[in-house]
Enzyme design. Sequence first.
Site, PDB file in Angstrom:
ATOM      1  N   CYS A  49     -16.925   9.170  -7.387  1.00  0.00           N
ATOM      2  CA  CYS A  49     -17.828   8.332  -6.607  1.00  0.00           C
ATOM      3  C   CYS A  49     -17.699   6.898  -7.127  1.00  0.00           C
ATOM      4  O   CYS A  49     -17.790   6.666  -8.335  1.00  0.00           O
ATOM      5  CB  CYS A  49     -19.264   8.824  -6.759  1.00  0.00           C
ATOM      6  SG  CYS A  49     -20.485   7.698  -6.016  1.00  0.00           S
ATOM      7  N   ASP A  56     -16.385  13.839  -7.146  1.00  0.00           N
ATOM      8  CA  ASP A  56     -16.550  14.305  -5.770  1.00  0.00           C
ATOM      9  C   ASP A  56     -15.451  15.333  -5.518  1.00  0.00           C
ATOM     10  O   ASP A  56     -14.334  15.202  -6.015  1.00  0.00           O
ATOM     11  CB  ASP A  56     -16.392  13.157  -4.773  1.00  0.00           C
ATOM     12  CG  ASP A  56     -17.590  12.230  -4.748  1.00  0.00           C
ATOM     13  OD1 ASP A  56     -18.726  12.717  -4.878  1.00  0.00           O
ATOM     14  OD2 ASP A  56     -17.384  11.019  -4.577  1.00  0.00           O
ATOM     15  N   VAL A  71       8.025  15.303   2.861  1.00  0.00           N
ATOM     16  CA  VAL A  71       7.525  14.971   1.529  1.00  0.00           C
ATOM     17  C   VAL A  71       7.816  16.144   0.595  1.00  0.00           C
ATOM     18  O   VAL A  71       7.668  17.309   0.974  1.00  0.00           O
ATOM     19  CB  VAL A  71       6.021  14.614   1.543  1.00  0.00           C
ATOM     20  CG1 VAL A  71       5.145  15.803   1.928  1.00  0.00           C
ATOM     21  CG2 VAL A  71       5.568  14.025   0.214  1.00  0.00           C
ATOM     22  N   GLU A  72       8.252  15.835  -0.615  1.00  0.00           N
ATOM     23  CA  GLU A  72       8.521  16.869  -1.615  1.00  0.00           C
ATOM     24  C   GLU A  72       7.182  17.289  -2.212  1.00  0.00           C
ATOM     25  O   GLU A  72       6.378  16.445  -2.596  1.00  0.00           O
ATOM     26  CB  GLU A  72       9.482  16.298  -2.670  1.00  0.00           C
ATOM     27  CG  GLU A  72      10.047  17.324  -3.604  1.00  0.00           C
ATOM     28  CD  GLU A  72       9.095  17.669  -4.725  1.00  0.00           C
ATOM     29  OE1 GLU A  72       8.924  18.881  -4.979  1.00  0.00           O
ATOM     30  OE2 GLU A  72       8.508  16.759  -5.328  1.00  0.00           O
ATOM     31  N   SER A  73       6.923  18.590  -2.265  1.00  0.00           N
ATOM     32  CA  SER A  73       5.580  19.087  -2.582  1.00  0.00           C
ATOM     33  C   SER A  73       5.114  18.779  -4.009  1.00  0.00           C
ATOM     34  O   SER A  73       3.930  18.547  -4.231  1.00  0.00           O
ATOM     35  CB  SER A  73       5.475  20.582  -2.298  1.00  0.00           C
ATOM     36  OG  SER A  73       6.386  21.305  -3.096  1.00  0.00           O
ATOM     37  N   HIS A  90     -15.379   8.535   0.335  1.00  0.00           N
ATOM     38  CA  HIS A  90     -14.672   9.625   1.015  1.00  0.00           C
ATOM     39  C   HIS A  90     -13.765   9.089   2.131  1.00  0.00           C
ATOM     40  O   HIS A  90     -12.634   9.552   2.298  1.00  0.00           O
ATOM     41  CB  HIS A  90     -15.659  10.618   1.618  1.00  0.00           C
ATOM     42  CG  HIS A  90     -16.566  11.278   0.636  1.00  0.00           C
ATOM     43  ND1 HIS A  90     -16.287  11.432  -0.705  1.00  0.00           N
ATOM     44  CD2 HIS A  90     -17.778  11.851   0.814  1.00  0.00           C
ATOM     45  CE1 HIS A  90     -17.269  12.065  -1.307  1.00  0.00           C
ATOM     46  NE2 HIS A  90     -18.207  12.330  -0.394  1.00  0.00           N
ATOM     47  N   GLU A  91     -14.291   8.155   2.901  1.00  0.00           N
ATOM     48  CA  GLU A  91     -13.542   7.615   4.032  1.00  0.00           C
ATOM     49  C   GLU A  91     -12.270   6.909   3.561  1.00  0.00           C
ATOM     50  O   GLU A  91     -11.192   7.087   4.137  1.00  0.00           O
ATOM     51  CB  GLU A  91     -14.429   6.631   4.819  1.00  0.00           C
ATOM     52  CG  GLU A  91     -15.652   7.267   5.453  1.00  0.00           C
ATOM     53  CD  GLU A  91     -16.868   7.399   4.524  1.00  0.00           C
ATOM     54  OE1 GLU A  91     -17.942   7.765   5.032  1.00  0.00           O
ATOM     55  OE2 GLU A  91     -16.761   7.151   3.299  1.00  0.00           O
TER      56      GLU A  91
END
Length: 151
Positions: A49, A56, A71-73, A90-91
């Site tokens: 936060c 969070d 994308v390589e994991s 969060h946004e």
Amino acid sequence: MADLKPLHLGQPSALPASPEAAVLDYVPNPRAGSLYLVRFAAPEFTSLCPVTGQPDFAHLVLDYAPGERIVESKSLKLFLGAFRNHAGFHEDVTVGIGQRLFDEMAPRWLRIGGYWYPRGGIPIDVFWQSGPAPEGLWVPDQGVAPYRGRG
């Protein structure tokens, strides 16, 4: 952006100090030209936060239709782990992850759902997508139930 030679794959890799310092690796799409969906789920995602510094927690679901590269994991896991000590609303966190992947990877389509656990008694869900899904792409529901508390 990293070139198409993975930096992390097959190598010991420390957790990046920040999301900005994280290097995402991309490799050629083995099925370039095919329309298909890739899904990554991170059910134990953590950030901080920006006001209280408290952790969070979220369940992130990332769906994308690859373009010329994927994308390589392992690099994605390290990138997401770098948020553990990152303060952000969060946004900002959810949309920022989606936009960075979209900008760097250049998929045909991408969406992210951030299903955040309650902060101050209110769960916050954040959704972003790059635009309409390509015609003919099978896009299943993200499968994360709305927050219902303990019962």
